[in-house]
Motif scaffolding. Structure first.
Motif, short mmCIF file in Angstrom:
data_model
loop_
_atom_site.label_atom_id
_atom_site.label_comp_id
_atom_site.label_asym_id
_atom_site.label_seq_id
_atom_site.Cartn_x
_atom_site.Cartn_y
_atom_site.Cartn_z
N VAL A 14 28.51 27.76 -28.97
CA VAL A 14 29.60 28.65 -29.39
C VAL A 14 29.42 28.95 -30.88
CG1 VAL A 14 32.11 28.89 -29.62
CG2 VAL A 14 31.13 27.61 -27.68
N CYS A 15 29.55 30.23 -31.25
CA CYS A 15 29.35 30.58 -32.66
C CYS A 15 30.26 31.73 -33.07
CB CYS A 15 27.90 30.95 -32.92
SG CYS A 15 27.60 31.13 -34.70
N ARG A 16 30.77 31.64 -34.30
CA ARG A 16 31.68 32.69 -34.80
C ARG A 16 30.91 33.80 -35.52
NH1 ARG A 16 34.26 28.60 -39.26
NH2 ARG A 16 32.42 28.28 -40.55
N ASN A 17 29.63 33.61 -35.74
CA ASN A 17 28.88 34.53 -36.60
C ASN A 17 28.10 35.59 -35.82
OD1 ASN A 17 29.79 33.41 -39.00
ND2 ASN A 17 28.21 31.82 -38.95
N THR A 18 27.56 36.54 -36.57
CA THR A 18 26.86 37.65 -35.94
C THR A 18 25.46 37.82 -36.54
OG1 THR A 18 27.82 39.16 -37.54
CG2 THR A 18 28.99 38.93 -35.44
N CYS A 19 24.81 36.72 -36.88
CA CYS A 19 23.47 36.81 -37.47
C CYS A 19 22.60 37.71 -36.58
CB CYS A 19 22.85 35.42 -37.59
SG CYS A 19 23.92 34.25 -38.46
N GLN A 20 21.99 38.71 -37.18
CA GLN A 20 21.38 39.78 -36.38
C GLN A 20 20.19 39.32 -35.56
OE1 GLN A 20 20.67 43.52 -38.07
NE2 GLN A 20 22.79 43.82 -38.63
N TYR A 21 19.60 38.20 -35.93
CA TYR A 21 18.36 37.74 -35.29
C TYR A 21 18.61 36.69 -34.21
CZ TYR A 21 19.63 34.60 -39.02
OH TYR A 21 20.37 33.81 -39.87
N CYS A 22 19.88 36.30 -34.00
CA CYS A 22 20.13 35.09 -33.21
C CYS A 22 20.84 35.39 -31.89
CB CYS A 22 20.97 34.12 -34.05
SG CYS A 22 21.40 32.63 -33.13
N GLY A 23 20.28 34.84 -30.83
CA GLY A 23 20.85 35.05 -29.50
C GLY A 23 22.19 34.38 -29.28
N LEU A 24 22.59 33.47 -30.16
CA LEU A 24 23.91 32.84 -30.03
C LEU A 24 25.00 33.65 -30.73
CD1 LEU A 24 23.29 29.00 -30.61
CD2 LEU A 24 22.78 30.42 -28.62
N ASN A 25 24.63 34.77 -31.36
CA ASN A 25 25.65 35.53 -32.10
C ASN A 25 26.83 35.86 -31.19
OD1 ASN A 25 25.71 38.59 -31.28
ND2 ASN A 25 23.56 37.95 -31.16
N ARG A 26 27.99 35.95 -31.76
CA ARG A 26 29.21 36.02 -30.94
C ARG A 26 29.30 37.30 -30.12
NH1 ARG A 26 32.38 37.26 -36.04
NH2 ARG A 26 32.94 39.46 -35.77
N SER A 58 24.65 22.69 -33.41
CA SER A 58 25.51 23.62 -32.65
C SER A 58 25.53 24.96 -33.36
CB SER A 58 26.93 23.06 -32.54
OG SER A 58 27.58 23.15 -33.79
N GLY A 59 26.12 25.96 -32.70
CA GLY A 59 26.46 27.17 -33.39
C GLY A 59 27.56 26.86 -34.40
N GLU A 60 27.95 27.85 -35.18
CA GLU A 60 28.98 27.61 -36.19
C GLU A 60 30.34 27.90 -35.55
OE1 GLU A 60 27.74 28.68 -40.22
OE2 GLU A 60 29.73 29.54 -40.43
#
Ligand code: SF4
Length: 360
Positions: free
Chosen positions: A66-78, A112-114
């Motif tokens: 679970v992650c609150r962020n939207t890092c453009q390169y990451c598949g876990l982005n929210r 974990s994600g953030e």
């Protein structure tokens, strides 16, 4: 550059407290086979001298995606609503850590994600439990948090913390991390070092908009930060991200960055990252180990969750039984004339004081 010129530049980068951007860029431009050989031999010699031939194992438990962020390169982005989100229970985490200890490994990374909803006390209890009964070094990798939370976990016994800067250039960082603050990330790194964590950072190679100057700046950042751990990974595009159509990071550039990180940091622990076991479907970790790395980080997340921690696609060993890892890794490392080191692998810096606070 001629061979002797390469040697001169490498010795200059090694010897100085402030590597020149032009020198680092010159090394990053090398493509000639003999010159590359000099670079990797130099880094490998620094690695052998300062950290030896052992290859440390760090076991990772990815306890939440679970992650609150939207890092453009990451598949876990929210924004990735195709991803099935999970969070392990305390019991599941402790069981995974128990399996790690049963395998004779004395260091565990809880990642974990953030998460917005991460309960600091819940994580504190887990850290305390691991430290009280399992004699393992605990590394946390749960993103940007408040200083009070870092302090809580440190007092509970956490030993180390990983927080990659991803890029040291504020402009590029801003393009890739909407809603996040470069200054806050640096604040986190300062807090972690001041609180006494063995602190790790690192970058991604091949990001959209990244130049050689940016990468050279990252090398300077590693030198100034005096980090205990440095992690360098190639960017791998994920289909559910804004960078889905971008090319993957270049293996050779990742190897050159690893070599330079070794040369400037000398005794930092540097992993051959899982991403390098996954690039173009090949396991490139032996090349990274030969370019200055001294750590491997196999995955010990319960198999049913592992495929959901998809920062990038086609991750290595997602379906394998983690118990098979040591034999596989011992074979890989042994073929290089090196050996797997099952020790805790604490920082080799004489003082744990990290000088991130001096970063301008
Ligand atoms: S890189 Fe980390 S913070 Fe960014 S979206 Fe992925 S898990 Fe979240």
């Amino acid at each position: 550059m001629t061979g002797s010129h390469v040697q001169t530049v490498l010795e200059r980068i090694y010897a100085t407290e402030a590597p020149e951007l032009a020198d680092v860029e010159a090394v990053l431009r090398i493509t000639d086979g003999d010159e590359l050989g000099r670079l990797f031999d130099f880094a490998n010699e620094v690695r052998r001298w300062f950290v030896g031939d052992g290859v440390l194992l760090r076991r990772i438990v990815e306890f939440s995606n679970v992650c609150r962020n939207t890092c453009q390169y990451c598949g876990l982005n929210r924004g990735n609503d195709r991803l099935q989100r999970y969070r392990l229970t305390k019991e599941e985490i402790l069981a995974a850590v128990g399996n790690i200890r049963a395998a004779g490994i004395k260091t565990v990374v809880l990642q974990s994600g953030e998460e917005d909803d991460l309960d600091a006390d819940w994580l504190r209890e887990i850290v305390e439990e691991i430290k009280s009964s399992r004699d393992a070094a605990v590394t946390l990798c749960v993103g940007e948090r408040r200083r009070e939370e870092y302090r809580l976990w440190k007092e509970a016994g956490a030993d180390r913390y990983l927080l990659k800067i991803e890029t040291s250039d504020p402009g590029l960082y801003g393009q890739l991390h909407a809603g996040m603050s470069f200054e806050n990330r640096r604040r986190c790194l300062r807090d972690l070092a001041e609180l006494g964590y063995q602190t790790g950072s690192g970058d991604l190679v091949g990001l959209k908009g990244q130049t050689l100057r940016h990468l050279a700046g990252d090398v300077q950042f590693f030198k100034q930060g005096n980090f205990d751990m440095i992690s360098i990974s190639p960017f791998i595009p994920h289909p559910q991200t804004p960078l889905a159509e971008e090319p993957a990071g270049d293996l050779l550039m990742t190897l050159k960055m690893t070599a330079l990180a070794r040369i400037v940091s000398r005794d930092a622990h540097i992993p051959a990252t899982t991403a390098l076991g996954s690039l173009h479907g090949r396991d490139e970790r032996p090349k990274v180990l030969a370019a200055g790395a001294n750590v491997i980080m196999p995955n010990f997340t319960p198999a049913s969750y592992r495929r959901h921690y998809e920062i990038y696609p086609n991750k290595r060993c997602v379906n394998e039984d983690a118990r098979a890892c040591p034999a596989c890794l011992e074979q890989m490392v042994g073929a290089m004339g090196r050996w797997v080191d099952y020790a805790r692998g604490d920082s080799l810096k004489r003082s744990l004081k990290c000088e991130v606070g001096s970063l301008k």
